[in-house]
Design an enzyme around this catalytic site. Structure first.
Site, PDB file in Angstrom:
ATOM      1  N   HIS A  68       0.833  -1.211   0.000  1.00  0.00           N
ATOM      2  CA  HIS A  68       0.000   0.000   0.000  1.00  0.00           C
ATOM      3  C   HIS A  68       0.865   1.258   0.000  1.00  0.00           C
ATOM      4  O   HIS A  68       0.466   2.295   0.519  1.00  0.00           O
ATOM      5  CB  HIS A  68      -0.963   0.002   1.196  1.00  0.00           C
ATOM      6  CG  HIS A  68      -2.095  -0.974   1.040  1.00  0.00           C
ATOM      7  ND1 HIS A  68      -3.182  -0.725   0.242  1.00  0.00           N
ATOM      8  CD2 HIS A  68      -2.289  -2.214   1.563  1.00  0.00           C
ATOM      9  CE1 HIS A  68      -4.013  -1.765   0.297  1.00  0.00           C
ATOM     10  NE2 HIS A  68      -3.482  -2.685   1.084  1.00  0.00           N
TER      11      HIS A  68
ATOM     12  N   SER B  65      -2.918 -10.283 -14.086  1.00  0.00           N
ATOM     13  CA  SER B  65      -3.334  -9.229 -15.023  1.00  0.00           C
ATOM     14  C   SER B  65      -2.113  -8.490 -15.583  1.00  0.00           C
ATOM     15  O   SER B  65      -2.036  -8.247 -16.787  1.00  0.00           O
ATOM     16  CB  SER B  65      -4.323  -8.260 -14.372  1.00  0.00           C
ATOM     17  OG  SER B  65      -3.783  -7.650 -13.231  1.00  0.00           O
TER      18      SER B  65
ATOM     19  N   ASP C 282       2.831  -3.648 -10.103  1.00  0.00           N
ATOM     20  CA  ASP C 282       2.684  -4.962 -10.722  1.00  0.00           C
ATOM     21  C   ASP C 282       3.318  -5.004 -12.103  1.00  0.00           C
ATOM     22  O   ASP C 282       4.028  -5.943 -12.466  1.00  0.00           O
ATOM     23  CB  ASP C 282       1.202  -5.334 -10.859  1.00  0.00           C
ATOM     24  CG  ASP C 282       0.509  -5.419  -9.514  1.00  0.00           C
ATOM     25  OD1 ASP C 282       1.197  -5.295  -8.481  1.00  0.00           O
ATOM     26  OD2 ASP C 282      -0.724  -5.605  -9.508  1.00  0.00           O
TER      27      ASP C 282
ATOM     28  N   TYR D  72      -9.892  -0.789  -0.619  1.00  0.00           N
ATOM     29  CA  TYR D  72      -8.731  -0.200  -1.309  1.00  0.00           C
ATOM     30  C   TYR D  72      -9.011   1.266  -1.608  1.00  0.00           C
ATOM     31  O   TYR D  72      -8.183   2.146  -1.328  1.00  0.00           O
ATOM     32  CB  TYR D  72      -8.472  -0.988  -2.596  1.00  0.00           C
ATOM     33  CG  TYR D  72      -7.338  -0.482  -3.469  1.00  0.00           C
ATOM     34  CD1 TYR D  72      -6.028  -0.871  -3.226  1.00  0.00           C
ATOM     35  CD2 TYR D  72      -7.586   0.354  -4.547  1.00  0.00           C
ATOM     36  CE1 TYR D  72      -4.985  -0.427  -4.038  1.00  0.00           C
ATOM     37  CE2 TYR D  72      -6.558   0.802  -5.360  1.00  0.00           C
ATOM     38  CZ  TYR D  72      -5.268   0.405  -5.102  1.00  0.00           C
ATOM     39  OH  TYR D  72      -4.245   0.857  -5.913  1.00  0.00           O
TER      40      TYR D  72
HETATM   41  P1  ADP Z   1      -4.508 -10.830 -10.303  1.00  0.00           P
HETATM   42  O1  ADP Z   1      -3.862  -9.835 -11.194  1.00  0.00           O
HETATM   43  O2  ADP Z   1      -4.175 -10.608  -8.871  1.00  0.00           O
HETATM   44  O3  ADP Z   1      -4.279 -12.248 -10.716  1.00  0.00           O
HETATM   45  P2  ADP Z   1      -6.835  -9.500 -11.293  1.00  0.00           P
HETATM   46  O4  ADP Z   1      -8.277  -9.545 -10.908  1.00  0.00           O
HETATM   47  O5  ADP Z   1      -6.137  -8.203 -11.268  1.00  0.00           O
HETATM   48  O6  ADP Z   1      -6.088 -10.590 -10.395  1.00  0.00           O
HETATM   49  O7  ADP Z   1      -6.667 -10.055 -12.774  1.00  0.00           O
HETATM   50  C1  ADP Z   1      -7.286 -11.241 -13.163  1.00  0.00           C
HETATM   51  C2  ADP Z   1      -7.974 -11.025 -14.494  1.00  0.00           C
HETATM   52  O8  ADP Z   1      -6.985 -10.837 -15.515  1.00  0.00           O
HETATM   53  C3  ADP Z   1      -8.786 -12.207 -14.936  1.00  0.00           C
HETATM   54  O9  ADP Z   1     -10.111 -12.132 -14.426  1.00  0.00           O
HETATM   55  C4  ADP Z   1      -8.759 -12.070 -16.448  1.00  0.00           C
HETATM   56  O10 ADP Z   1      -9.701 -11.118 -16.895  1.00  0.00           O
HETATM   57  C5  ADP Z   1      -7.373 -11.499 -16.707  1.00  0.00           C
HETATM   58  N1  ADP Z   1      -6.387 -12.571 -16.968  1.00  0.00           N
HETATM   59  C6  ADP Z   1      -5.202 -12.731 -16.375  1.00  0.00           C
HETATM   60  N2  ADP Z   1      -4.531 -13.807 -16.874  1.00  0.00           N
HETATM   61  C7  ADP Z   1      -5.332 -14.338 -17.826  1.00  0.00           C
HETATM   62  C8  ADP Z   1      -5.233 -15.470 -18.700  1.00  0.00           C
HETATM   63  N3  ADP Z   1      -4.174 -16.278 -18.693  1.00  0.00           N
HETATM   64  N4  ADP Z   1      -6.251 -15.711 -19.550  1.00  0.00           N
HETATM   65  C9  ADP Z   1      -7.337 -14.906 -19.555  1.00  0.00           C
HETATM   66  N5  ADP Z   1      -7.482 -13.848 -18.747  1.00  0.00           N
HETATM   67  C10 ADP Z   1      -6.511 -13.553 -17.886  1.00  0.00           C
HETATM   68 MG    MG Z   2      -4.127  -7.726 -11.102  1.00  0.00          MG
END
Ligand code: ADP
Ligand code: MG
Length: 360
Positions: A28, A118, A162, A211
């Protein structure tokens, strides 16, 4: 599920990848213009790309077994393709000519468990576009475009950590990152240490609303202290005149920045013992002052701290669920991680060892 060969018919023109990240210290702090120390995950997201030749974008994620198609001049439908479309549109806005493409996504990163799948998706997508179109793009600019893709196209108001970590870090080094200047330096992990990352299995339900609330509290604190951001508060004592709970929020951010600066002191990391203490202090601060922990993360980190060879443990990511990270003696991470997961799950938990990645 389609294989790359099913999707492309022959070998695609480019194949790139990018890792996820775990933040070791500095939570944070990014939206307070502060400091952090993420490291790349061994898990990664691969993106393969080829020209489509039919005027449309075709994107397939084998992780979701989902195909998305859209015309070259029309927005992508809501969902994962937005992250990728954002990368495409932002590069176009910078003058890069992008033909309609076929793109294939594959990942062994757990989505939404705090390893930043993401950012890995965005960075891998931008790398694929950079390679295919021979675009001039350094790692920092690439991370900034990835962040804007997430903010403007996926609608997630994220900081820069990130994407910077996915773009610049590796699995053997921590990335010391200054969110204001974007100064980034690779530092070795403390000598003789390695990391354990465990997903608590608790979904981050309150995370988004809390957040935003914490961001607003930090802005209020900076305003009351007459500084641009909490990063500009050098002395911990300065926050004590603030009213509660703004005081506690500011105390976390200011003390957390001091912990990162100590951990990255002089360009070489502190000892594993001291780094572990700083992680423990960070967790206590996130729990008591920033109030973003939950009982499951307190419990998991407490069990980790009790294991021989563990130097320290903390929640990692925004909190309210998600993962925790520990630093332990090199060679002991897999055994200790598995044991802690088993113990936690025997009492009804749903934890999973993320790093070291379990052998499949
Ligand atoms: P984190 O980044 O912590 O894993 P987020 O909610 O920020 O969680 O991101 C997850 C989202 O990113 C998923 O819901 C999807 O929309 C997208 N995403 C990430 N990796 C993939 C993947 N390999 N295939 C499809 N979508 C993905
Ligand atoms: Mg993310």
């Amino acid at each position: 599920m389609k294989s790359p060969n099913d999707f492309f018919g022959s070998a695609p023109e480019v194949h790139t990848w990018a890792p996820g990240r775990v933040n070791l210290l500095g939570e944070h702090t990014d939206y307070n213009d502060g400091y952090m120390l993420p490291i790349a995950t061994p898990q990664r997201t691969d993106v393969m790309a080829d020209r489509s030749g039919d005027g449309r974008f075709h994107i397939y994620s084998s992780t979701l077994d989902e195909t998305v198609e859209f015309d070259a001049d029309e927005p992508a439908p809501p969902g994962f393709a937005r992250y990728m479309e954002g990368c495409i549109r932002l590069l176009q806005q910078r003058g890069v000519q992008i033909p309609p493409l076929k793109m294939y996504v594959r990942s062994n990163l757990a989505l939404g468990s705090g390893l930043s799948s993401s950012a890995a998706l965005e960075v891998a997508t931008l790398r694929a576009l950079r390679t295919m179109l021979k675009a001039e793009l350094d790692g920092v600019t690439l991370a900034q475009i990835a962040q804007q893709a997430e903010i403007q196209y996926a609608g997630v108001n994220c900081g820069i950590m990130d994407q910077m970590a996915s773009s610049l870090a590796d699995t053997q080094h921590m990335l010391f990152l200054d969110a204001r200047t974007l100064d980034a330096r690779l530092l070795p992990l403390p000598a003789g240490a390695e990391i354990i990352v465990i997903d608590s299995g608790v979904p981050r339900k309150l995370a988004a609303s809390k957040y935003n609330e914490r961001r607003a509290e930090c802005e209020a604190a900076a305003g009351m202290l007459g500084v641009q951001a909490l990063r500009d508060v050098a002395r911990l004592a300065d926050v004590e005149k603030l009213p509660s709970p703004i005081r506690e929020r500011a105390r976390h951010v200011v003390s957390e920045n001091l912990r990162v600066l100590e951990a990255a002191d002089g360009g070489s990391a502190v000892s594993a013992e001291r780094f572990g203490e700083l992680m423990n202090e960070s967790h206590a601060s996130l729990r008591d002052d920033y109030q973003v922990s939950i009982p499951e993360l307190d419990e998991l980190t407490e069990v980790l701290r009790k294991q021989p060879g563990v130097f320290g443990a903390r929640l990692t990511g925004a909190g309210f669920g998600g993962a925790c990270v520990a630093l332990c003696k090199a060679g002991s991470a897999a055994g200790t991680g598995e044991m802690v997961v088993n113990r936690f799950n025997a009492a009804g938990g749903q934890a999973r060892l993320l790093i070291p990645a379990p052998q499949q």
